[in-house]
Write a protein that holds these residues in place. Structure first.
Motif, PDB file in Angstrom:
ATOM      1  N   PRO A 153       0.797  -1.238   0.000  1.00  0.00           N
ATOM      2  CA  PRO A 153       0.000   0.000   0.000  1.00  0.00           C
ATOM      3  C   PRO A 153       0.826   1.283   0.000  1.00  0.00           C
ATOM      4  N   PHE A 154       2.129   1.189   0.322  1.00  0.00           N
ATOM      5  CA  PHE A 154       2.978   2.368   0.282  1.00  0.00           C
ATOM      6  C   PHE A 154       3.263   2.810  -1.153  1.00  0.00           C
ATOM      7  N   TYR A 155       3.173   1.877  -2.122  1.00  0.00           N
ATOM      8  CA  TYR A 155       3.576   2.237  -3.482  1.00  0.00           C
ATOM      9  C   TYR A 155       2.594   1.800  -4.570  1.00  0.00           C
ATOM     10  N   SER A 156       1.477   1.251  -4.200  1.00  0.00           N
ATOM     11  CA  SER A 156       0.486   0.875  -5.207  1.00  0.00           C
ATOM     12  C   SER A 156      -0.902   1.321  -4.749  1.00  0.00           C
ATOM     13  N   PRO A 157      -1.458   2.364  -5.427  1.00  0.00           N
ATOM     14  CA  PRO A 157      -0.908   3.053  -6.606  1.00  0.00           C
ATOM     15  C   PRO A 157       0.217   4.012  -6.219  1.00  0.00           C
ATOM     16  N   PHE A 158       1.113   4.255  -7.169  1.00  0.00           N
ATOM     17  CA  PHE A 158       2.288   5.076  -6.857  1.00  0.00           C
ATOM     18  C   PHE A 158       2.037   6.570  -7.042  1.00  0.00           C
ATOM     19  N   ASP A 159       0.974   6.930  -7.771  1.00  0.00           N
ATOM     20  CA  ASP A 159       0.753   8.343  -8.074  1.00  0.00           C
ATOM     21  C   ASP A 159      -0.297   8.982  -7.163  1.00  0.00           C
ATOM     22  N   VAL A 160      -0.395   8.467  -5.945  1.00  0.00           N
ATOM     23  CA  VAL A 160      -1.344   8.997  -4.957  1.00  0.00           C
ATOM     24  C   VAL A 160      -0.581   9.379  -3.703  1.00  0.00           C
ATOM     25  N   ASP A 161      -0.862  10.563  -3.178  1.00  0.00           N
ATOM     26  CA  ASP A 161      -0.226  10.997  -1.929  1.00  0.00           C
ATOM     27  C   ASP A 161      -0.836  10.258  -0.738  1.00  0.00           C
ATOM     28  N   HIS A 162       0.025   9.797   0.168  1.00  0.00           N
ATOM     29  CA  HIS A 162      -0.434   9.096   1.364  1.00  0.00           C
ATOM     30  C   HIS A 162      -0.572  10.065   2.536  1.00  0.00           C
ATOM     31  N   PRO A 163      -1.391   9.702   3.532  1.00  0.00           N
ATOM     32  CA  PRO A 163      -1.431  10.504   4.764  1.00  0.00           C
ATOM     33  C   PRO A 163      -0.043  10.557   5.384  1.00  0.00           C
ATOM     34  N   CYS A 448       3.726  11.844 -14.725  1.00  0.00           N
ATOM     35  CA  CYS A 448       3.974  12.392 -13.382  1.00  0.00           C
ATOM     36  C   CYS A 448       5.411  12.112 -12.948  1.00  0.00           C
ATOM     37  N   ILE A 449       5.916  10.935 -13.275  1.00  0.00           N
ATOM     38  CA  ILE A 449       7.301  10.590 -12.934  1.00  0.00           C
ATOM     39  C   ILE A 449       8.255  11.457 -13.739  1.00  0.00           C
ATOM     40  N   GLY A 450       7.887  11.759 -14.986  1.00  0.00           N
ATOM     41  CA  GLY A 450       8.706  12.662 -15.783  1.00  0.00           C
ATOM     42  C   GLY A 450       8.780  14.048 -15.171  1.00  0.00           C
ATOM     43  N   ALA A 451       7.641  14.538 -14.655  1.00  0.00           N
ATOM     44  CA  ALA A 451       7.633  15.843 -13.984  1.00  0.00           C
ATOM     45  C   ALA A 451       8.536  15.817 -12.756  1.00  0.00           C
ATOM     46  N   HIS A 452       8.461  14.725 -12.008  1.00  0.00           N
ATOM     47  CA  HIS A 452       9.278  14.625 -10.793  1.00  0.00           C
ATOM     48  C   HIS A 452      10.763  14.550 -11.132  1.00  0.00           C
ATOM     49  N   LYS A 453      11.079  13.953 -12.275  1.00  0.00           N
ATOM     50  CA  LYS A 453      12.481  13.894 -12.712  1.00  0.00           C
ATOM     51  C   LYS A 453      13.084  15.293 -12.778  1.00  0.00           C
ATOM     52  N   ALA A 488       2.857  13.895  -5.527  1.00  0.00           N
ATOM     53  CA  ALA A 488       1.970  13.409  -6.586  1.00  0.00           C
ATOM     54  C   ALA A 488       1.031  14.514  -7.057  1.00  0.00           C
ATOM     55  N   THR A 489       0.490  15.272  -6.106  1.00  0.00           N
ATOM     56  CA  THR A 489      -0.398  16.383  -6.452  1.00  0.00           C
ATOM     57  C   THR A 489       0.350  17.468  -7.208  1.00  0.00           C
ATOM     58  N   VAL A 490       1.558  17.787  -6.760  1.00  0.00           N
ATOM     59  CA  VAL A 490       2.382  18.784  -7.446  1.00  0.00           C
ATOM     60  C   VAL A 490       2.661  18.352  -8.884  1.00  0.00           C
ATOM     61  N   CYS A 491       3.035  17.083  -9.053  1.00  0.00           N
ATOM     62  CA  CYS A 491       3.380  16.585 -10.393  1.00  0.00           C
ATOM     63  C   CYS A 491       2.172  16.568 -11.327  1.00  0.00           C
ATOM     64  N   LYS A 492       0.998  16.254 -10.799  1.00  0.00           N
ATOM     65  CA  LYS A 492      -0.195  16.241 -11.641  1.00  0.00           C
ATOM     66  C   LYS A 492      -0.529  17.633 -12.158  1.00  0.00           C
ATOM     67  N   ILE A 493      -0.258  18.662 -11.371  1.00  0.00           N
ATOM     68  CA  ILE A 493      -0.467  20.030 -11.846  1.00  0.00           C
ATOM     69  C   ILE A 493       0.543  20.365 -12.938  1.00  0.00           C
TER      70      ILE A 493
END
Length: 560
Positions: A153-163, A448-453, A488-493
């Motif tokens: 659950p820490f990484y699937s899904p990977f593009d969601v921010d966790h608490p 999203c991973i490209g943005a984070h790169k 994840a939220t930052v990258c989606k924007i």
């Protein structure tokens, strides 16, 4: 409630900070006989104090040759209570980690009670050292570290921010029964892991959980050709599962049959989708020299290979001619970029080294060069429409879990690519191609991973020390530790500015416009003058009211 142990995050972090070891001097054999006793403590201390990968490799290689049993006996011993490999992972240096792995280091090592796995330490280490450890995570996973040691659950899904405290406890209960994740019972460690895991690290963990492991025979064939790192390539790329799968398959078949002709690959797909990156990763991981030729500036074969002796200019040769001559009989990579810009003249010239048992004549002295071990890669955008239209008709190629369906779709796609290639480049050249490797459009999650790169690149750039001396080394925006909250939220924007025609590189400008410009403004708003040697300043990137914001948090007494 699950009754998870409640302990402060500060204490948990302190538990995982490696002791600072005294430097016992430079690595290397010494003494009257040129030898000394292998010491893993000496080795990890040297790494803590800046020993290079070359120095570590030389030290291990020397004693592995002379005292192999001693190295094997010590490589997994503890130093000040921590397994030696923890210090190596703490260095955040991929090459040194690989050197220890080759010496027999245990990548499943743990520390503490309950035992924290090495992979989890590598993640949390990013908070300890204040730097990104994504490449270390990818390296460990590529070498066989078990992604299941971190609860899914820490990484699937990977593009969601966790608490902030990690996934909900009711979701995590089943993982507490698994011995591999028993360390997770500490609430404080769970919090550290959740805070430290970036979207890129979550992606690498997710990707590792989806990749098929090589078979025994595949590993045997690769090992016989010193190419076992071939299986590591998918762990370092964004997407392009089809490309890495077909590349690996082509390499294995080529090595299995010991072909007399060179391996000739066509890398086809839209710009910015990883063609050059995959070639560079291939060269880096297999320790192969890479020559990149820009085909936009060559229209005739003598511009690519140079004039033949005795014509004017033959003595100097061309960069490609000289590269091939320097690698006579050796494995190397030639990357012909934007191959669609070439002409029939060049296509005809390539038929000779692609065929004829891989022989090529050095233009400077007319000597025969053995090029059968050369890996030729023709990178082109000429097949873009063929690939994109196919993907629109067969969306399942992106994420189907059915390996048979995926293989059938890829076979259909590569057949279409071959037909298109014949129409564009002629049948004789097509007949020399070993395999067609498609680069598919990125999914929204992959962008999203490209943005984070590019966010990571920005963070690395501003982390460098300030230099106020005018000239090429001047660096006025520095000594900054840039953190990204809810990445994840930052990258989606940021991906709202994604242009499929330009691929991932279109997100570089998006990061500049949406984040770097805000950082510049916040930095310049400070009245203090820019000076060298000052404290590290903390800045945070976050989202408020649906918009990306950048704010300075504090200055810390530690220095960059």
């Amino acid at each position: 409630m699950s009754g998870l142990a409640d302990q402060s995050a500060d204490n948990a972090l302190w538990d995982l900070i490696l002791p600072s070891l005294k430097n016992a001097g430079p690595l290397g054999p010494s003494g009257s006989d040129g030898l000394e006793t292998f010491s893993v403590r000496h080795l990890v201390a040297a790494v803590q104090h800046g020993a290079t990968a070359n120095e570590v490799n030389a030290y291990i290689s020397h004693f592995s040759t002379q005292h192999k049993a001693t190295v094997q006996a010590q490589i997994n011993s503890d130093v000040e209570g921590f397994p030696a490999i923890f210090y190596i992972v703490g260095s955040n240096d991929d090459s040194i980690i690989r050197a220890f792995d080759k010496a027999g280091a245990d990548l499943h090592a743990t520390y503490g009670d309950p035992p924290v796995p090495l992979l989890a330490f590598a993640v949390i280490n990013s908070k300890i050292i204040g730097r990104d450890t994504s490449s270390t995570i990818a390296t460990l996973l590529s070498l066989g570290a078990d992604e299941k040691s971190i609860p899914k659950p820490f990484y699937s899904p990977f593009d969601v921010d966790h608490p902030e405290d990690g996934p909900q406890e009711e979701i995590m209960l089943e993982y507490l029964q698994d011995a591999r994740t028993a360390w997770y019972k500490r609430r404080s460690t769970r919090k550290l892991l959740s805070e430290a895991l970036s979207i890129t690290q979550r992606y690498y963990l997710y990707r590792a959980s989806q990749l098929s492991k090589p078979t025994g025979r595949q590993k045997d064939v690769a090992a016989r050709h010193s190419s076992t790192e071939l299986f590591a390539i998918p762990y370092f790329l964004i997407g392009q599962n089809a490309a890495t799968e077909l590349l690996t398959r082509s390499f294995l078949r080529y090595m299995l049959r010991r072909q007399k002709h060179p391996l000739v690959l066509v890398f086809a797909g839209p710009s910015g989708h990883g063609k050059t990156e995959l070639a560079r990763r291939l060269g880096d991981l297999l320790s192969l020299d890479l020559n990149v030729s820009d085909c936009t500036i060559v229209t005739r074969e003598l511009e690519l290979f140079g004039p033949r002796k005795p014509y004017s200019g033959a003595a100097e040769g061309s960069p490609l001619n000289n590269f091939l001559a320097a690698h006579h009989g050796r494995k190397c990579i030639v990357f012909l970029d934007e191959f669609e810009k070439t002409t029939q003249d060049i296509w005809n010239a390539l038929l000779v080294p692609f065929d004829n048992a891989g022989e090529y004549q050095d233009r400077r002295n007319l000597k025969t060069i053995d090029c059968k071990n050369t890996i030729w890669i023709l990178a082109t955008n000429a097949l873009d429409n063929c690939i994109t239209s196919f993907c629109k008709r067969n969306g399942a190629i992106f994420g189907t879990d059915n390996s048979t369906t995926r293989a059938e779709l890829l076979d259909e796609l590569t057949s279409s690519m071959k037909e298109k290639f014949i129409n564009v480049f002629s049948a004789p050249l097509t007949g020399r191609i070993s395999a067609f490797v498609p680069f598919l459009p990125f999914s929204s999650e992959e962008t999203c991973i490209g943005a984070h790169k590019y966010l990571l690149e920005l963070a690395n750039e501003v982390r460098k020390p300030i230099c106020i001396t005018p000239g090429p080394h001047e660096h006025l925006l520095g000594n900054i530790r840039l953190s990204i909250r809810a990445d994840a939220t930052v990258c989606k924007i940021i991906t709202r500015d994604y242009d499929p025609a330009l691929g991932i590189r279109s997100l570089r400008k998006a990061v500049t416009d949406r984040v770097a410009s805000l950082l510049d403004s916040e930095y310049l708003a400070t009245h203090e003058i820019i000076a060298e040697g000052g404290p590290v300043e903390d800045y945070s990137v976050f989202v408020s009211d649906g918009k990306i914001k950048v704010k300075q948090i504090s200055s810390r007494p530690d220095h960059a």
